[in-house]
Enzyme design. Structure first.
Site, PDB file in Angstrom:
ATOM      1  N   LYS A  89      41.208  40.146   7.035  1.00  0.00           N
ATOM      2  CA  LYS A  89      41.471  40.542   5.643  1.00  0.00           C
ATOM      3  C   LYS A  89      40.703  41.818   5.314  1.00  0.00           C
ATOM      4  O   LYS A  89      41.235  42.729   4.695  1.00  0.00           O
ATOM      5  CB  LYS A  89      41.040  39.435   4.672  1.00  0.00           C
ATOM      6  CG  LYS A  89      41.894  38.197   4.724  1.00  0.00           C
ATOM      7  CD  LYS A  89      41.560  37.227   3.598  1.00  0.00           C
ATOM      8  CE  LYS A  89      40.230  36.531   3.759  1.00  0.00           C
ATOM      9  NZ  LYS A  89      40.078  35.682   4.946  1.00  0.00           N
ATOM     10  N   CYS A 173      35.825  26.277  -8.114  1.00  0.00           N
ATOM     11  CA  CYS A 173      35.428  26.402  -6.701  1.00  0.00           C
ATOM     12  C   CYS A 173      33.951  26.167  -6.424  1.00  0.00           C
ATOM     13  O   CYS A 173      33.616  25.775  -5.321  1.00  0.00           O
ATOM     14  CB  CYS A 173      35.910  27.722  -6.109  1.00  0.00           C
ATOM     15  SG  CYS A 173      35.068  29.175  -6.694  1.00  0.00           S
ATOM     16  N   MET A 174      33.056  26.411  -7.361  1.00  0.00           N
ATOM     17  CA  MET A 174      31.644  26.206  -6.983  1.00  0.00           C
ATOM     18  C   MET A 174      30.755  25.641  -8.081  1.00  0.00           C
ATOM     19  O   MET A 174      29.540  25.653  -7.945  1.00  0.00           O
ATOM     20  CB  MET A 174      31.019  27.467  -6.376  1.00  0.00           C
ATOM     21  CG  MET A 174      31.366  28.753  -7.051  1.00  0.00           C
ATOM     22  SD  MET A 174      30.101  29.502  -8.070  1.00  0.00           S
ATOM     23  CE  MET A 174      30.210  28.723  -9.613  1.00  0.00           C
ATOM     24  N   MET A 349      34.068  24.649  -0.594  1.00  0.00           N
ATOM     25  CA  MET A 349      34.935  23.855  -1.481  1.00  0.00           C
ATOM     26  C   MET A 349      34.975  22.369  -1.112  1.00  0.00           C
ATOM     27  O   MET A 349      35.176  21.535  -1.982  1.00  0.00           O
ATOM     28  CB  MET A 349      36.370  24.371  -1.458  1.00  0.00           C
ATOM     29  CG  MET A 349      36.541  25.840  -1.597  1.00  0.00           C
ATOM     30  SD  MET A 349      35.868  26.483  -3.107  1.00  0.00           S
ATOM     31  CE  MET A 349      36.239  28.208  -2.878  1.00  0.00           C
ATOM     32  N   GLY A 386      33.494  31.375  -2.508  1.00  0.00           N
ATOM     33  CA  GLY A 386      34.783  31.873  -2.055  1.00  0.00           C
ATOM     34  C   GLY A 386      35.161  33.203  -2.668  1.00  0.00           C
ATOM     35  O   GLY A 386      36.037  33.897  -2.169  1.00  0.00           O
ATOM     36  N   GLN A 387      34.516  33.573  -3.785  1.00  0.00           N
ATOM     37  CA  GLN A 387      34.887  34.805  -4.480  1.00  0.00           C
ATOM     38  C   GLN A 387      33.751  35.819  -4.388  1.00  0.00           C
ATOM     39  O   GLN A 387      32.583  35.443  -4.275  1.00  0.00           O
ATOM     40  CB  GLN A 387      35.178  34.502  -5.945  1.00  0.00           C
ATOM     41  CG  GLN A 387      36.322  33.533  -6.120  1.00  0.00           C
ATOM     42  CD  GLN A 387      36.677  33.380  -7.582  1.00  0.00           C
ATOM     43  OE1 GLN A 387      37.425  34.156  -8.130  1.00  0.00           O
ATOM     44  NE2 GLN A 387      36.117  32.375  -8.214  1.00  0.00           N
TER      45      GLN A 387
HETATM   46  S1  SF4 Z   1      33.863  39.684   2.851  1.00  0.00           S
HETATM   47 FE1  SF4 Z   1      35.008  37.906   3.598  1.00  0.00          FE
HETATM   48  S2  SF4 Z   1      37.130  38.576   3.589  1.00  0.00           S
HETATM   49 FE2  SF4 Z   1      35.887  40.432   3.492  1.00  0.00          FE
HETATM   50  S3  SF4 Z   1      35.631  41.058   5.631  1.00  0.00           S
HETATM   51 FE3  SF4 Z   1      33.889  39.772   5.105  1.00  0.00          FE
HETATM   52  S4  SF4 Z   1      34.468  37.728   5.775  1.00  0.00           S
HETATM   53 FE4  SF4 Z   1      36.351  38.945   5.649  1.00  0.00          FE
END
Ligand code: SF4
Length: 806
Positions: A89, A173-174, A349, A386-387
């Site tokens: 990503k 989420c948290m 999560m 997660g964010q």
């Molecule tokens: S912050 Fe998360 S999504 Fe972005 S490169 Fe690092 S591991 Fe991948």
């Protein structure tokens, strides 16, 4: 191996790692506008630093810009978090700006049709609705808000409107991680940092799949093996994942089994007299929940009482409750009983989205405290986010319905007074009653006003609740047809949320604006705007300030401070106000810097001190508390509460939990009784349904599904099924099924023996695909303390729909 030798080998290995990954034995200091080394150059090509837009890991990227477009992305070798690495990503993060269907103009629904309007009309429409009914307005935000965006929204609501109905998607989420930290240490956020992953001997993943969700962090662990180091990975989960593939041990638990497992470990540590008596005696208290109205404070219990309560969680009983064999529980207890090794626990999560989320978070902290596996590098209980700014913006700025910046809460008169002081507001400006948490906020918005639905206007920024809320039919889709309810959505692309929006605002994203994020290891990271947003898209922070100013012009008293000045007034050196509410003048000054410096005053109140903005411009982030040294430089903190590193630990102390909820410098070891899940499979709905994420897509897929490489790699959501279950139901690979719960249904293709492998009786569906809304099925039952819903377990059934396409 003695500790000295092991530590020598570890530092040698880390030096080797540095040279392998970064091409240098130590990381160079590189200024933000300076290319690291081998980045391509060209006429007009510039490089600058930014944290990645996606997960809470906070990897740094180098962004290559040419002719006003982001044309290249490289892992930032000068960044301590990722040392030049990115996940799939991250490598494609630049592509998220250039989807073909970017929103470029404000759109207002007129006679049922979305119609292009000017920004002035959009801002006026919102301000008018708020002016007419300020207390029925709600602001729903995000862990993707930058720190200045969240701070502005927070000040606008709680300071300006005296309205506490502001909550973020991070509630989903948290939130239970927050309540777990508060209950245990009296203050939020992890004590350890990512260095723990480089130093631990054992990594335990609790219902967590970092191989897909935090891949760069997970590679920090698995790469150690390729350098000849030994690190044992123990995966405790409800299905086999890519993390399981790298694990030495896989402990398959029943949904909710983590509560029993942690109780079982503590039972054995006590029973075998194998806990760290000295650590517990010096640094811990025992706590249990009050019987009548349980709070995060709990009630003091003696060690003897703790022993008594935990006595029944024998390995055999834990096996019954969790499905994990008794011998494996003994194995975990033996590991925690060994003080010569270092153990890091990771979760996300799986543990937070749990109706016992606060309890299980507290219990895992308790396992570490009881065993003394705490506060040495490699010994840490650590929750991940997660964010990108769930920590920085939600937890630190406090954009939650009950909170104020800097760890203050609206219910406390002293805290309100402090905030009113910082904001130069009249006494009593801040409302003492907490606002609605996310589930309640949407319940009130989707309930007809005549039936008590007292939220009538909702502003959603930087998030997509039409896809991510649980039980969508009740909490979101029911908005349809309610004529007096008005939904405003600011986003970069059309989403499942904009489908029901009455007003859509086109937003600038990521490097189209300035920003500051705070990642999972307390690291605050800054970046500058590098390219212009398309069309009329504008910064979310500007939107908030523009609405506030419109209200100010309309004579709304709350938008004035005690001296009659606009609450977001910014002045130039000559003392003249800069009209930052006009977008043409928004970048006449660095609004982010003004807001950050104002916010920074709050951060000393709970020892989460931040450095001045300009220090973050120079650095690849700094972990708070950041304190000024005698020579004027600023020093970050890696290991909080540990005397060897944390500047706020009382001199001479090895550990000091200086925000202890018992005011004695001690952390709390909690006992919680195991309770069954809120909904269990039965004859009608015989399967456990679990939902989650995939490597290629970030959360609701709004951005990553616009990147063709990511979209092609993972084009559609699917339903993972155990081969035996599939055979029994005569379902073959790729065939379409309907998954159904008591709340709704969703159609999906089946994937058997794919990336994740659920046990019999369990199915898994990722939530990234807006064409297959699995949250029609999920449960809005939530933890009583954190109000975080349980997306990980509900009862469902699967019906075959059609044969697989040939
Ligand atoms: S912050 Fe998360 S999504 Fe972005 S490169 Fe690092 S591991 Fe991948």
């Amino acid at each position: 191996m003695d500790a000295k030798r092991r530590s020598f080998l570890k530092s040698a290995a880390m030096a080797a790692a540095g040279s392998m990954v970064a091409g240098n034995t130590s990381l160079p200091v590189v200024h933000a506008d300076q290319a690291v080394d081998d980045l391509p150059t060209g006429e007009g090509m510039t490089w600058n630093k930014a944290p990645c837009r996606f997960c809470g890991t906070g990897c740094h990227v180098q962004v290559g810009v040419e002719d006003g477009r982001v044309v290249a992305i490289a892992g930032d070798k000068a960044a301590d978090v990722n040392k030049g690495l990115l996940c799939v990503k991250g490598y494609h993060v630049g592509g998220i700006l250039y989807g073909k269907d970017r929103l470029t103009n404000p759109l207002l629904r007129k006679d049922g049709k979305l119609t292009e309007i000017e920004w002035d009309e959009a801002i006026e429409t919102i301000a008018k609705r708020i002016f007419d009914s300020p207390q029925t307005f709600a602001f729903y935000g995000s862990g993707q808000w930058t720190i200045p965006e969240g701070y502005a929204a927070q000040k606008f609501m709680k300071g300006g409107l005296g309205n506490n109905h502001i909550d973020p998607n991070a509630r989903l989420c948290m939130a239970s991680a927050v309540t777990g930290f508060l209950a245990t240490y009296g203050v939020d956020e992890p004590a350890g940092c990512y260095q723990d992953l480089d130093e631990c001997d054992v990594l335990i993943t609790w219902g967590n799949n970092p191989a897909e969700m935090h891949p760069v962090l997970f590679s920090r662990v698995t790469d150690r093996r390729s350098r000849g180091e030994t690190v044992r990975i123990i995966d405790i989960g409800t299905r086999k994942t890519r993390t399981t593939d790298a694990a030495n041990d896989y402990l398959e638990m029943k949904p909710h089994g983590d509560v029993a497992i942690s109780l079982g470990i503590m039972h054995l540590l006590i029973e075998n007299n194998n806990y760290d008596k000295s650590f517990v005696e010096k640094h811990c208290n025992f706590r249990g929940a009050e019987e009548l109205t349980p709070t995060l404070q709990g009630e003091q219990i003696s060690e003897a009482e703790f022993r008594k309560r935990i006595a029944k969680y024998t390995p055999e009983r834990v096996e019954e409750l969790s499905g994990v064999p008794a011998d494996q529980i003994r194995m975990l207890a033996d590991l925690f009983g060994n003080h010569d090794i270092r153990i890091t626990s990771l979760w996300c999560m799986g543990m937070n989205q749990h109706t016992m989320g606060t309890a299980i978070n507290s219990l895992v902290h308790g396992v570490h405290l009881l065993s003394g596996h705490f506060g040495r590098p490699g010994d840490a209980p650590t929750s991940l986010t997660g964010q990108p700014s769930a920590c920085g913006t939600v937890r630190e700025v406090g954009t939650l319905a009950h909170a104020l910046p800097g760890g203050r809460v609206v219910a406390n008169p002293e805290h309100r007074e402090q905030c009113e002081g910082f904001w130069n507001l009249s006494p009593g400006s801040i409302n003492a009653t907490p606002g609605y948490h996310t589930v309640k906020m949407f319940e009130q918005f989707t309930k007809p006003t005549s039936q008590g639905g007292d939220i009538t206007t909702m502003f959603v920024q930087v998030t997509n609740p039409g896809q991510t809320l649980p039980n969508l039919n009740a909490l979101f889709n029911d908005k349809q047809g309610l004529e007096d309810k008005f939904l405003i959505v600011s986003d970069v692309y059309p989403t499942a949320t904009t489908v029901l929006a009455d007003l859509i605002l086109p937003a600038a994203m990521w490097v189209e604006k300035n920003g500051v994020y705070g990642n999972s290891e307390r690291r605050t990271q800054q970046w500058f705007k590098m390219v212009d947003p398309p069309g009329e898209a504008r910064d979310d922070c500007w939107m908030t300030i523009a609405i506030a100013h419109k209200l100010f012009e309309m004579g709304y008293e709350g938008m004035k401070d005690k001296d009659g000045e606009f609450i977001f007034a910014v002045k130039n050196e000559a003392g003249e106000e800069i009209p930052i509410w006009e977008f043409d003048h928004y970048y006449d000054t660095n609004v982010d810097k003004h807001l950050f410096e104002e916010y920074r005053q709050f951060t000393t109140m709970k020892h989460k001190n931040l450095a001045p903005y300009d220090e973050y411009v120079k650095a690849r982030g700094l972990r708070w508390p950041v304190v000024e040294q005698d020579d004027g430089s600023w020093r970050e903190t890696k290991f909080r509460f540990s005397g060897f590193d944390d500047p706020f630990v009382t001199a001479g102390q090895e550990f000091d939990f200086y925000h202890s909820s018992t005011n004695d410098g001690r952390a709390q070891i909690w006992f919680h009784e195991y309770a069954p899940p809120p909904e269990m499979p039965d004859e009608e709905f015989p399967m456990w349904l679990c939902t989650g994420r995939v490597l290629e897509h970030w959360h609701s897929g709004t951005m990553t599904r616009r990147v063709s490489q990511l979209s092609r790699a993972m084009p559609t959501a699917y339903l993972e099924m155990n081969p035996e279950d599939a055979k029994a139901a005569n379902i073959r690979q790729g065939e379409r099924v309907i998954v159904e719960s008591r709340r709704g249904k969703c159609e999906l293709p089946v994937w058997i023996d794919g990336r994740g492998r659920p046990p019999r009786g369990t199915i898994f569906v990722p939530f990234f695909d807006e064409t297959k809304l699995i949250n029609n099925c999920t449960l809005d039952a939530h933890d009583p303390f954190s109000k975080q819903p349980d997306y990980k377990k509900c009862a469902a059934r699967v019906k075959k729909l059609a044969e697989a396409p040939s």
